[in-house]
Design a protein around this motif. Sequence first.
Motif, PDB file in Angstrom:
ATOM      1  N   VAL A   8     -25.704  95.131 -22.025  1.00 30.87           N
ATOM      2  CA  VAL A   8     -25.494  96.311 -22.864  1.00 30.87           C
ATOM      3  C   VAL A   8     -25.039  97.427 -21.934  1.00 30.87           C
ATOM      4  N   ASP A  18     -31.522 101.551 -29.218  1.00 31.57           N
ATOM      5  CA  ASP A  18     -31.317 100.618 -30.332  1.00 31.57           C
ATOM      6  C   ASP A  18     -30.599  99.354 -29.855  1.00 31.57           C
ATOM      7  N   ASP A  19     -29.584  99.527 -28.994  1.00 26.76           N
ATOM      8  CA  ASP A  19     -28.852  98.383 -28.457  1.00 26.76           C
ATOM      9  C   ASP A  19     -29.748  97.487 -27.599  1.00 26.76           C
ATOM     10  N   HIS A  21     -32.976  96.979 -28.040  1.00 25.98           N
ATOM     11  CA  HIS A  21     -33.791  96.181 -28.961  1.00 25.98           C
ATOM     12  C   HIS A  21     -32.962  95.061 -29.602  1.00 25.98           C
ATOM     13  N   HIS A  22     -31.714  95.361 -29.908  1.00 25.96           N
ATOM     14  CA  HIS A  22     -30.841  94.347 -30.496  1.00 25.96           C
ATOM     15  C   HIS A  22     -30.600  93.196 -29.519  1.00 25.96           C
ATOM     16  N   VAL A  23     -30.322  93.504 -28.265  1.00 26.39           N
ATOM     17  CA  VAL A  23     -30.053  92.445 -27.288  1.00 26.39           C
ATOM     18  C   VAL A  23     -31.311  91.617 -27.029  1.00 26.39           C
ATOM     19  N   ASP A  25     -33.631  91.059 -29.316  1.00 27.29           N
ATOM     20  CA  ASP A  25     -33.732  90.213 -30.512  1.00 27.29           C
ATOM     21  C   ASP A  25     -32.822  88.992 -30.386  1.00 27.29           C
ATOM     22  N   LEU A  26     -31.617  89.192 -29.854  1.00 24.13           N
ATOM     23  CA  LEU A  26     -30.692  88.068 -29.636  1.00 24.13           C
ATOM     24  C   LEU A  26     -31.268  87.070 -28.630  1.00 24.13           C
ATOM     25  N   SER A  29     -34.084  85.135 -30.363  1.00 21.87           N
ATOM     26  CA  SER A  29     -33.616  84.186 -31.377  1.00 21.87           C
ATOM     27  C   SER A  29     -32.969  82.961 -30.747  1.00 21.87           C
ATOM     28  N   THR A  43     -40.752  92.803 -23.838  1.00 26.25           N
ATOM     29  CA  THR A  43     -40.100  93.780 -24.713  1.00 26.25           C
ATOM     30  C   THR A  43     -40.701  95.164 -24.511  1.00 26.25           C
ATOM     31  N   SER A  47     -38.505  98.252 -23.087  1.00 28.83           N
ATOM     32  CA  SER A  47     -38.411  99.428 -23.959  1.00 28.83           C
ATOM     33  C   SER A  47     -38.900 100.688 -23.260  1.00 28.83           C
TER      34      SER A  47
END
Length: 137
Positions: A8, A18-19, A21-23, A25-26, A29, A43, A47
């Motif tokens: 990122v 926000d980015d 947290h998105h990365v 999550d990826l 997953s 995390t 954060s």
Amino acid sequence: MSVDGLRVEGRADDGFIDDVHHVLDLLWSSHPEVDEEDRTLFTLAVSEIATNIVEHARAREEISMSLDVSIDDTGLRAVFADDADPALIDLRNVSMPDVDAESGRGLALALATLDELEHSGEGGNVWRLTRRLSRGS
């Protein structure tokens, strides 16, 4: 488990958080085998460091930053880099503030949840975070 790396880049602002947290999550997953405790604590640490960088950048000119996260058979890693003035911090002297304190917990929480946290401040700041995987992973 394969080695995965995600990146990122952006300005040090709320959108970057926000980015982050998105990365993450990826990452989770694509690696459901990672223990929930490892996910949660890594995390939290990532954060907290991201938030600290953004909060300290707000008082200055625009700061650019990046985050690289990766996972392999031994652990979770994150590397933040920014072009801000070097942070004058000695991680050996970081401790949890009093219960009534309104700030100052970020680095202490990161240190408590990681196996390694390193900072270098030449030409900006680089933060290296490592959490070894639990044996159950």
